[in-house]
Write a protein that holds these residues in place. Structure first.
Motif, mmCIF file in Angstrom:
data_model
loop_
_atom_site.group_PDB
_atom_site.id
_atom_site.type_symbol
_atom_site.label_atom_id
_atom_site.label_comp_id
_atom_site.label_asym_id
_atom_site.label_seq_id
_atom_site.Cartn_x
_atom_site.Cartn_y
_atom_site.Cartn_z
ATOM 1 N N GLU B 31 0.847 -1.197 0.000
ATOM 2 C CA GLU B 31 0.000 0.000 0.000
ATOM 3 C C GLU B 31 0.881 1.246 0.000
ATOM 4 O O GLU B 31 2.082 1.191 0.309
ATOM 5 C CB GLU B 31 -0.921 0.022 1.223
ATOM 6 N N HIS B 33 0.988 4.380 2.060
ATOM 7 C CA HIS B 33 0.409 4.890 3.290
ATOM 8 C C HIS B 33 1.049 6.245 3.585
ATOM 9 O O HIS B 33 2.263 6.340 3.717
ATOM 10 C CB HIS B 33 0.699 3.908 4.431
ATOM 11 N N LYS B 194 3.214 2.537 -7.288
ATOM 12 C CA LYS B 194 2.151 1.987 -6.440
ATOM 13 C C LYS B 194 1.876 0.529 -6.788
ATOM 14 O O LYS B 194 1.817 0.159 -7.956
ATOM 15 C CB LYS B 194 0.871 2.807 -6.604
ATOM 16 N N ALA B 213 -2.322 8.489 -1.929
ATOM 17 C CA ALA B 213 -2.391 7.554 -0.811
ATOM 18 C C ALA B 213 -3.543 6.573 -0.920
ATOM 19 O O ALA B 213 -4.641 6.920 -1.365
ATOM 20 C CB ALA B 213 -2.482 8.319 0.496
ATOM 21 N N ASP B 214 -3.268 5.312 -0.532
ATOM 22 C CA ASP B 214 -4.343 4.360 -0.314
ATOM 23 C C ASP B 214 -4.976 4.624 1.042
ATOM 24 O O ASP B 214 -6.183 4.569 1.207
ATOM 25 C CB ASP B 214 -3.799 2.929 -0.338
ATOM 26 N N ARG B 215 -4.094 4.868 1.997
ATOM 27 C CA ARG B 215 -4.586 5.199 3.337
ATOM 28 C C ARG B 215 -3.756 6.349 3.886
ATOM 29 O O ARG B 215 -2.597 6.548 3.497
ATOM 30 C CB ARG B 215 -4.467 3.998 4.274
ATOM 31 N N SER B 217 -2.658 8.392 7.609
ATOM 32 C CA SER B 217 -2.708 8.524 9.067
ATOM 33 C C SER B 217 -2.376 9.970 9.418
ATOM 34 O O SER B 217 -1.501 10.567 8.796
ATOM 35 C CB SER B 217 -1.694 7.596 9.733
ATOM 36 N N THR B 227 -6.788 7.160 11.190
ATOM 37 C CA THR B 227 -6.231 6.446 10.052
ATOM 38 C C THR B 227 -7.394 6.006 9.173
ATOM 39 O O THR B 227 -8.408 5.542 9.690
ATOM 40 C CB THR B 227 -5.447 5.196 10.503
ATOM 41 N N GLY B 228 -7.231 6.186 7.869
ATOM 42 C CA GLY B 228 -8.323 5.753 6.994
ATOM 43 C C GLY B 228 -8.041 6.103 5.550
ATOM 44 O O GLY B 228 -6.986 6.653 5.242
ATOM 45 N N ASP B 229 -9.005 5.789 4.679
ATOM 46 C CA ASP B 229 -8.802 6.137 3.278
ATOM 47 C C ASP B 229 -8.980 7.641 3.097
ATOM 48 O O ASP B 229 -9.532 8.316 3.963
ATOM 49 C CB ASP B 229 -9.729 5.317 2.370
ATOM 50 N N PRO B 230 -8.517 8.191 1.984
ATOM 51 C CA PRO B 230 -8.525 9.641 1.818
ATOM 52 C C PRO B 230 -9.897 10.257 2.061
ATOM 53 O O PRO B 230 -10.004 11.302 2.724
ATOM 54 C CB PRO B 230 -8.082 9.831 0.365
ATOM 55 N N SER B 232 -12.392 9.250 3.973
ATOM 56 C CA SER B 232 -12.803 9.292 5.377
ATOM 57 C C SER B 232 -11.958 10.284 6.166
ATOM 58 O O SER B 232 -12.438 10.909 7.104
ATOM 59 C CB SER B 232 -12.727 7.884 5.996
#
Lengths: 344, 247
Positions: B31, B33, B194, B213-215, B217, B227-230, B232
């Motif tokens: 990922e 991150h 990626k 980003a995939d996720r 923080s 922490t989460g996906d863009p 959220s």
């Protein structure tokens, strides 16, 4: 770049050519004194070349290099002493190969042990601790009465080696000269090797080398040991040349002189250390001659002032020091820097 | 998906300041991150602990399931993580190619090899040239590193990270100091990586972060607050409050 390279190549050929031929010429002219001088500068050149490996290419400012040279010298003096006067049978020997092996092994061991500790420190602390270890050896030999303490030890017999006779000035000289050429080639090979690239990379940016995955400490320690062993070898030659050794050879001032040779000649250059040792020896000698020659001009004023005779040449350290200061301040990159045409 | 990196209860203080305050984070294999946070949030300190330049006061770091908290920096690199620096960190006195070749050479079991001239070892040089070509610096290979521009230095940092072939890349603000055009190039380049490497990216450039980003923080005062996906993260009230600013 190419021009700079060819210029330094020309300088290399000229200097090594002179060193190869001149002593034989001096000898033919019955001028043994200058053969001795050439021997000294070549031996000091080996020591400076070994220092250049860690100081120039490794960026490790070691202020204790004279200790290795001194250890190498005592590795000749002590066995010869016992072979002539008895005692300490294990080392008593006049065999030159044994002397050299002893010089190299002991100085390498000393480098390994002290380097393992010194290389844990950085910057000014490294300079101080390398000097401290060297002074430790200095005081050790000052305290050993058997080997003359601070009066030093006369070596009554040169190392016995096959084929050549080291009491012959030219034999000793050409052994030293061949050793110098070998030392230059060795250091050149090492710094260009994969090991050398790591060593030089760690000089420029140790942290980056660590995050690339290099254990910088280990590479530096190995370089330190190689350098110490080479210096020890030069010490064995020096003992044979001087016919005498004393703790003064290991004093920190002597370490400083080796540093000066490297810096004066040009750090991290193949030829710099020899240019440095050459200039050093020539200045040491030349300044005394020049000052002796100038004495009549200065003497009347001195006599008028102090009411006693002047021995002007004993003050040669003063102009010597001034020249060194001038060189360090204004000649960037040392003599090699000048030869290359002012480029860094 | 498996976690390549697991950080558990990581603590690091400097005097009275908690630079890392009980950080828990899991980075999944392959990922990208991103870690974002205001200045002084402790992002670089976190990277330094992951790569081993700084030792945490408490907590554990696991790399591929193995506890590496006490493993020294050079050994971590050999396990398969590489880092780039926010402030360019290269060997300035060497050529561009030499720098990358050192990163290639670092993959050998050891470099206690004294005989052959390193610059004449074709395998090292060719591989280094390939990575330089990949970041678009092929024609700069023989230049002294010090002569390159800031943007080119950033690309060299990436080339070194690539050359290590490390599965985990810790990138500390690769866009720092880049102009808009260079930044866009860098984003495109990272996009191309990626899925091939795991990337832990610290970045100030929000457009870049949300594009890549995939996720994500969010680190604030040494603590991860979300922490989460863009999407959220963008919608998270705490994050908006603490970091993106109140509107």
């Amino acid at each position: 770049m190419t021009q700079g390279l060819s210029r330094s190549t020309v300088a290399t050929v000229i200097l090594l050519g002179l060193l190869a031929v001149l002593p034989a010429v001096f000898m033919a002219m019955d001028n043994e004194y200058y053969v001795g001088l050439a021997t000294r500068l070549v031996i000091l050149g080996i020591a400076a070349t070994s220092l250049n490996l860690i100081l120039g290419y490794g960026g490790l400012i070691s202020f204790g290099h004279a200790a290795f040279v001194g250890i190498g010298a005592y590795a000749v003096g002590i066995p010869v002493h016992h072979s002539l006067f008895g005692g300490f049978q294990i080392v008593a020997s006049n065999n030159g190969l044994f002397h050299v092996a002893l010089a190299v092994v002991i100085s390498a061991l000393f480098a390994l042990i002290t380097g393992a500790i010194c290389l844990r420190t950085k910057g000014v602390y490294f300079i101080m601790i390398t000097m401290a270890f060297a002074q430790m050896v200095y005081y050790l030999f000052i305290s050993i009465d058997t080997y003359g303490a601070d009066d030093g030890l006369v070596i009554y017999q040169v190392s016995q080696v096959p084929l050549i006779d080291l009491s012959e000035p030219l034999h000793l000289y050409y052994l030293a000269f061949a050793s110098l050429v070998a030392a230059i080639l060795l250091v050149r090979m090492i710094v260009n090797s994969r090991f050398g690239m790591v060593l030089q990379g760690a000089k420029g940016n140790p942290e980056r080398m660590v995050t690339m995955g290099y254990n910088v400490y280990r590479y530096r320690l190995v370089a330190y040991v190689i350098s110490g062993a080479m210096a020890g070898y030069s010490g064995a030659l020096l003992a044979n040349y001087e016919g005498f050794i004393s703790p003064d050879m290991m004093d920190w001032a002597q370490s400083g002189e080796f540093m000066f040779m490297v810096i004066l000649g040009g750090v991290a250059t193949t030829l710099g250390p020899i240019l440095g040792s050459t200039l050093f020896t020539v200045l040491e000698e030349g300044l005394q001659i020049v000052m002796d020659w100038m004495e009549p001009a200065v003497e009347p004023a001195y006599v008028a002032l102090f009411g006693r005779d002047l021995e002007f040449e004993v003050y040669w350290h003063l102009p010597f020091g001034l020249i060194l200061i001038f060189a360090v301040l204004f000649v960037r990159g040392g003599i090699m820097g000048l030869i290359r045409g002012g480029k860094d | 998906m498996a976690n390549i990196l697991e950080i558990d209860g990581l603590m690091k203080s400097f005097g009275g300041i908690k630079a890392t305050d009980n950080v828990n984070l899991a980075v999944e294999e392959n990922e990208l991150h991103a870690i974002i946070g205001p200045n002084g949030a402790g992002k670089t300190t976190l990277i330094a602990q992951l790569s081993g330049q700084q030792m945490p006061d408490a907590g554990t770091i696991r790399f591929r399931g193995r506890d590496i908290t006490q493993v020294p920096a050079h050994a971590r690199a050999r396990l398969g993580m590489t880092r780039s620096y926010q402030i360019t960190s290269l060997v300035m006195g060497m050529s561009v190619l030499d720098n990358i070749a050192l990163a290639v050479q670092a993959k050998d079991a050891h470099s206690f090899r004294f005989i052959r001239s390193a610059r004449k070892i074709a395998s090292l040089r060719d591989e280094a040239r390939r990575y330089l070509a990949e970041v678009g610096l092929a024609d700069r290979a023989d230049a002294p590193t010090v002569n390159l521009s800031h943007g080119e230095h950033r690309l060299m940092e990436i080339a070194i990270a690539l050359a290590s072939e490390a599965p985990l890349m810790l990138l500390d603000e690769p866009m720092a100091g880049l102009g808009p055009e260079e930044s866009a190039q860098m984003v495109a380049f990272l996009k191309g990586l990626k899925g091939k490497r795991t990337i832990l990216l610290i970045e100030h450039d929000m457009d870049a972060v949300f594009a890549l980003a995939d996720r994500i923080s969010v680190l604030v005062y040494g603590h991860i607050i979300a922490t989460g996906d863009p999407a959220s993260i963008r919608g998270n009230d705490d994050v908006r409050h603490a970091y993106l600013g109140e509107e």
